[in-house]
Design a protein around this motif. Structure first.
Motif, PDB file in Angstrom:
ATOM      1  N   ALA A 136      -0.491   6.223  -5.956  1.00 27.16           N
ATOM      2  CA  ALA A 136      -0.629   6.290  -4.496  1.00 27.16           C
ATOM      3  C   ALA A 136      -1.985   5.787  -4.031  1.00 27.16           C
ATOM      4  O   ALA A 136      -3.014   6.096  -4.622  1.00 27.16           O
ATOM      5  N   HIS A 137      -1.976   5.012  -2.944  1.00 29.32           N
ATOM      6  CA  HIS A 137      -3.234   4.548  -2.349  1.00 29.32           C
ATOM      7  C   HIS A 137      -3.817   5.612  -1.420  1.00 29.32           C
ATOM      8  O   HIS A 137      -5.027   5.675  -1.243  1.00 29.32           O
ATOM      9  N   ALA A 138      -2.945   6.386  -0.771  1.00 29.45           N
ATOM     10  CA  ALA A 138      -3.419   7.405   0.176  1.00 29.45           C
ATOM     11  C   ALA A 138      -2.403   8.539   0.266  1.00 29.45           C
ATOM     12  O   ALA A 138      -1.254   8.391  -0.168  1.00 29.45           O
ATOM     13  N   VAL A 139      -2.857   9.664   0.826  1.00 30.90           N
ATOM     14  CA  VAL A 139      -1.976  10.826   0.974  1.00 30.90           C
ATOM     15  C   VAL A 139      -1.931  11.257   2.440  1.00 30.90           C
ATOM     16  O   VAL A 139      -2.953  11.343   3.112  1.00 30.90           O
ATOM     17  N   VAL A 140      -0.709  11.531   2.902  1.00 29.73           N
ATOM     18  CA  VAL A 140      -0.528  12.156   4.207  1.00 29.73           C
ATOM     19  C   VAL A 140      -0.044  13.573   3.930  1.00 29.73           C
ATOM     20  O   VAL A 140       0.945  13.758   3.222  1.00 29.73           O
ATOM     21  N   PHE A 141      -0.780  14.568   4.450  1.00 33.43           N
ATOM     22  CA  PHE A 141      -0.352  15.945   4.229  1.00 33.43           C
ATOM     23  C   PHE A 141       0.094  16.514   5.582  1.00 33.43           C
ATOM     24  O   PHE A 141      -0.687  16.607   6.522  1.00 33.43           O
ATOM     25  N   VAL A 142       1.377  16.876   5.665  1.00 39.23           N
ATOM     26  CA  VAL A 142       1.960  17.315   6.940  1.00 39.23           C
ATOM     27  C   VAL A 142       2.011  18.845   7.000  1.00 39.23           C
ATOM     28  O   VAL A 142       2.421  19.500   6.040  1.00 39.23           O
ATOM     29  N   ILE A 143       1.589  19.380   8.162  1.00 36.58           N
ATOM     30  CA  ILE A 143       1.613  20.834   8.352  1.00 36.58           C
ATOM     31  C   ILE A 143       2.326  21.142   9.669  1.00 36.58           C
ATOM     32  O   ILE A 143       2.111  20.460  10.684  1.00 36.58           O
ATOM     33  N   ASP A 144       3.188  22.156   9.647  1.00 42.39           N
ATOM     34  CA  ASP A 144       3.846  22.613  10.876  1.00 42.39           C
ATOM     35  C   ASP A 144       2.825  23.433  11.669  1.00 42.39           C
ATOM     36  O   ASP A 144       2.569  24.603  11.365  1.00 42.39           O
ATOM     37  N   ALA A 149      -7.885  22.486  11.533  1.00 43.45           N
ATOM     38  CA  ALA A 149      -8.989  22.143  10.628  1.00 43.45           C
ATOM     39  C   ALA A 149      -9.871  23.371  10.397  1.00 43.45           C
ATOM     40  O   ALA A 149     -10.281  23.646   9.265  1.00 43.45           O
ATOM     41  N   ARG A 150     -10.138  24.113  11.493  1.00 44.07           N
ATOM     42  CA  ARG A 150     -10.965  25.323  11.361  1.00 44.07           C
ATOM     43  C   ARG A 150     -10.273  26.338  10.478  1.00 44.07           C
ATOM     44  O   ARG A 150     -10.862  26.955   9.610  1.00 44.07           O
ATOM     45  N   TYR A 151      -8.979  26.478  10.687  1.00 42.07           N
ATOM     46  CA  TYR A 151      -8.246  27.457   9.902  1.00 42.07           C
ATOM     47  C   TYR A 151      -8.250  27.089   8.415  1.00 42.07           C
ATOM     48  O   TYR A 151      -8.506  27.925   7.548  1.00 42.07           O
ATOM     49  N   LEU A 152      -7.991  25.832   8.133  1.00 39.31           N
ATOM     50  CA  LEU A 152      -7.876  25.438   6.717  1.00 39.31           C
ATOM     51  C   LEU A 152      -9.214  25.533   5.999  1.00 39.31           C
ATOM     52  O   LEU A 152      -9.254  25.840   4.812  1.00 39.31           O
ATOM     53  N   ASP A 153     -10.302  25.245   6.742  1.00 36.37           N
ATOM     54  CA  ASP A 153     -11.646  25.367   6.200  1.00 36.37           C
ATOM     55  C   ASP A 153     -11.721  24.844   4.767  1.00 36.37           C
ATOM     56  O   ASP A 153     -12.084  25.563   3.827  1.00 36.37           O
ATOM     57  N   GLU A 160      -1.321  29.583   5.239  1.00 35.07           N
ATOM     58  CA  GLU A 160      -1.914  29.962   3.951  1.00 35.07           C
ATOM     59  C   GLU A 160      -1.240  29.204   2.802  1.00 35.07           C
ATOM     60  O   GLU A 160      -1.909  28.678   1.904  1.00 35.07           O
ATOM     61  N   ASP A 161       0.078  29.158   2.843  1.00 33.99           N
ATOM     62  CA  ASP A 161       0.864  28.448   1.832  1.00 33.99           C
ATOM     63  C   ASP A 161       0.490  26.948   1.854  1.00 33.99           C
ATOM     64  O   ASP A 161       0.250  26.338   0.792  1.00 33.99           O
ATOM     65  N   ALA A 162       0.401  26.400   3.070  1.00 33.99           N
ATOM     66  CA  ALA A 162       0.051  24.974   3.207  1.00 33.99           C
ATOM     67  C   ALA A 162      -1.349  24.722   2.657  1.00 33.99           C
ATOM     68  O   ALA A 162      -1.585  23.746   1.938  1.00 33.99           O
ATOM     69  N   LYS A 163      -2.270  25.610   2.986  1.00 30.82           N
ATOM     70  CA  LYS A 163      -3.660  25.452   2.533  1.00 30.82           C
ATOM     71  C   LYS A 163      -3.744  25.447   1.005  1.00 30.82           C
ATOM     72  O   LYS A 163      -4.391  24.577   0.418  1.00 30.82           O
ATOM     73  N   SER A 164      -3.070  26.395   0.357  1.00 27.46           N
ATOM     74  CA  SER A 164      -3.210  26.421  -1.110  1.00 27.46           C
ATOM     75  C   SER A 164      -2.491  25.237  -1.753  1.00 27.46           C
ATOM     76  O   SER A 164      -2.961  24.706  -2.768  1.00 27.46           O
ATOM     77  N   ALA A 165      -1.377  24.793  -1.152  1.00 30.67           N
ATOM     78  CA  ALA A 165      -0.705  23.593  -1.691  1.00 30.67           C
ATOM     79  C   ALA A 165      -1.624  22.381  -1.551  1.00 30.67           C
ATOM     80  O   ALA A 165      -1.752  21.575  -2.479  1.00 30.67           O
ATOM     81  N   LEU A 166      -2.293  22.266  -0.397  1.00 29.02           N
ATOM     82  CA  LEU A 166      -3.190  21.122  -0.171  1.00 29.02           C
ATOM     83  C   LEU A 166      -4.406  21.182  -1.105  1.00 29.02           C
ATOM     84  O   LEU A 166      -4.827  20.164  -1.668  1.00 29.02           O
ATOM     85  N   LEU A 208       0.863  -1.176   0.000  1.00 23.93           N
ATOM     86  CA  LEU A 208       0.000   0.000   0.000  1.00 23.93           C
ATOM     87  C   LEU A 208       0.902   1.229   0.000  1.00 23.93           C
ATOM     88  O   LEU A 208       1.739   1.399   0.895  1.00 23.93           O
ATOM     89  N   ARG A 209       0.747   2.048  -1.019  1.00 20.34           N
ATOM     90  CA  ARG A 209       1.669   3.174  -1.193  1.00 20.34           C
ATOM     91  C   ARG A 209       1.068   4.474  -0.650  1.00 20.34           C
ATOM     92  O   ARG A 209      -0.022   4.875  -1.039  1.00 20.34           O
ATOM     93  N   VAL A 210       1.820   5.105   0.243  1.00 19.05           N
ATOM     94  CA  VAL A 210       1.353   6.324   0.891  1.00 19.05           C
ATOM     95  C   VAL A 210       2.297   7.470   0.541  1.00 19.05           C
ATOM     96  O   VAL A 210       3.507   7.381   0.752  1.00 19.05           O
ATOM     97  N   LEU A 211       1.708   8.516   0.019  1.00 18.39           N
ATOM     98  CA  LEU A 211       2.492   9.680  -0.392  1.00 18.39           C
ATOM     99  C   LEU A 211       2.507  10.704   0.744  1.00 18.39           C
ATOM    100  O   LEU A 211       1.454  11.078   1.267  1.00 18.39           O
ATOM    101  N   ILE A 212       3.706  11.137   1.163  1.00 21.95           N
ATOM    102  CA  ILE A 212       3.805  12.152   2.225  1.00 21.95           C
ATOM    103  C   ILE A 212       4.104  13.500   1.572  1.00 21.95           C
ATOM    104  O   ILE A 212       5.170  13.700   0.985  1.00 21.95           O
ATOM    105  N   LEU A 213       3.132  14.403   1.667  1.00 24.14           N
ATOM    106  CA  LEU A 213       3.281  15.715   1.039  1.00 24.14           C
ATOM    107  C   LEU A 213       3.171  16.808   2.093  1.00 24.14           C
ATOM    108  O   LEU A 213       2.761  16.570   3.224  1.00 24.14           O
ATOM    109  N   GLY A 214       3.489  18.035   1.683  1.00 27.11           N
ATOM    110  CA  GLY A 214       3.430  19.182   2.591  1.00 27.11           C
ATOM    111  C   GLY A 214       4.530  20.155   2.201  1.00 27.11           C
ATOM    112  O   GLY A 214       5.503  19.771   1.541  1.00 27.11           O
TER     113      GLY A 214
END
Ligand SMILES: Nc1nc2c(ncn2[C@@H]2O[C@H](COP(=O)(O)OP(=O)(O)OP(=O)(O)O)[C@@H](O)[C@H]2O)c(=O)[nH]1
Ligand SMILES: [Mg+2]
Length: 205
Positions: free
Chosen positions: A92-100, A147-151, A108-114, A18-24
């Protein structure tokens, strides 16, 4: 003969992994997280944080969770490297999106990339795990606040979860990996990828 076995091996392997892509975005803590995951799930100690450098190529981590083989692909998040991400979407089977979570100035940068990731056709139906990383820092916001911030719009059509983690002390790592296995097992996308691998099957001998 060799090609028959190789084809068969490839076929079996593609069915099992199962392939998981780690992005962020850069400095979110993707590579540190991958090294921590390796430490938690294998006998091999991952690289310590002070030996990790910004990613330019691809880091791969293989672990086993609940008898399932997982392969993590960790890519570089610097602006100029983000165009490479989409080359990995289809497989990819799934995506992990990492945010500091300790750095609101970069939300804001993370939100638009996601959002861009979520819009991509090749990731249709892929379960998404959003990690609010660096919870060991007092200024880190909770996963609910993030989660609220990213909306994020249109998330409801997708299987997703927010989780608070720390790549330093390991908070939330097991919960994250177990959730991933569970949702990937049940996902239509996994079924589709398996069927596709099966249809391609072993080539002629
Ligand atoms: N306090 C704290 N720092 C962290 C954590 N995870 C990562 N860091 C630090 O954040 C910085 C960036 O970590 P990386 O793992 O290189 O980040 P990355 O997302 O892989 O960055 P790119 O490869 O450039 O995309 C490093 O200084 C890490 O030590 C964490 O959970 N807590
Ligand atoms: Mg990295």
């Amino acid at each position: 003969m060799f090609s028959l076995f190789y084809g068969l091996w490839q076929f079996m392997f593609s069915k099992l992994e199962l392939r998981v892509l780690i992005l962020g975005i850069d400095k979110a803590g993707k590579t540190t997280l991958l090294e921590k995951i390796k430490s938690v799930y294998t006998n091999v100690e991952g690289l310590p944080p002070d030996r990790i450098v910004p990613t330019v190529g691809l880091n791969i981590g293989r672990i086993e969770v609940a008898n399932r083989k997982l392969v993590f692909w960790d890519l570089g998040g610097q602006l100029g490297l983000r165009s490479i991400w989409e080359k990995y979407y289809e497989e990819a089977h799934a995506v992990v999106f990492v945010i500091d979570a300790s750095c609101p100035s970069r939300f804001e940068d993370a939100k638009s990339a996601l959002e861009k990731v979520l819009r991509h056709e090749d990731l249709k139906g892929a379960p998404l795990l959003i990690l609010a990383n660096k919870q060991d820092l007092p200024e880190a916001v909770s996963s609910e606040e993030l989660a609220r911030y990213l909306d994020l719009k249109k998330l409801d059509e997708r299987v997703y979860m927010f989780e608070a983690v720390s790549a330093y002390d390991g908070l939330g790592i097991r919960e994250s990996a177990e959730w991933l296995v569970e949702v990937m097992e049940r996902s239509k996308r996994t079924e589709m990828l398996r069927l596709r691998a099966g249809a391609m099957g072993p080539g002629p001998a």
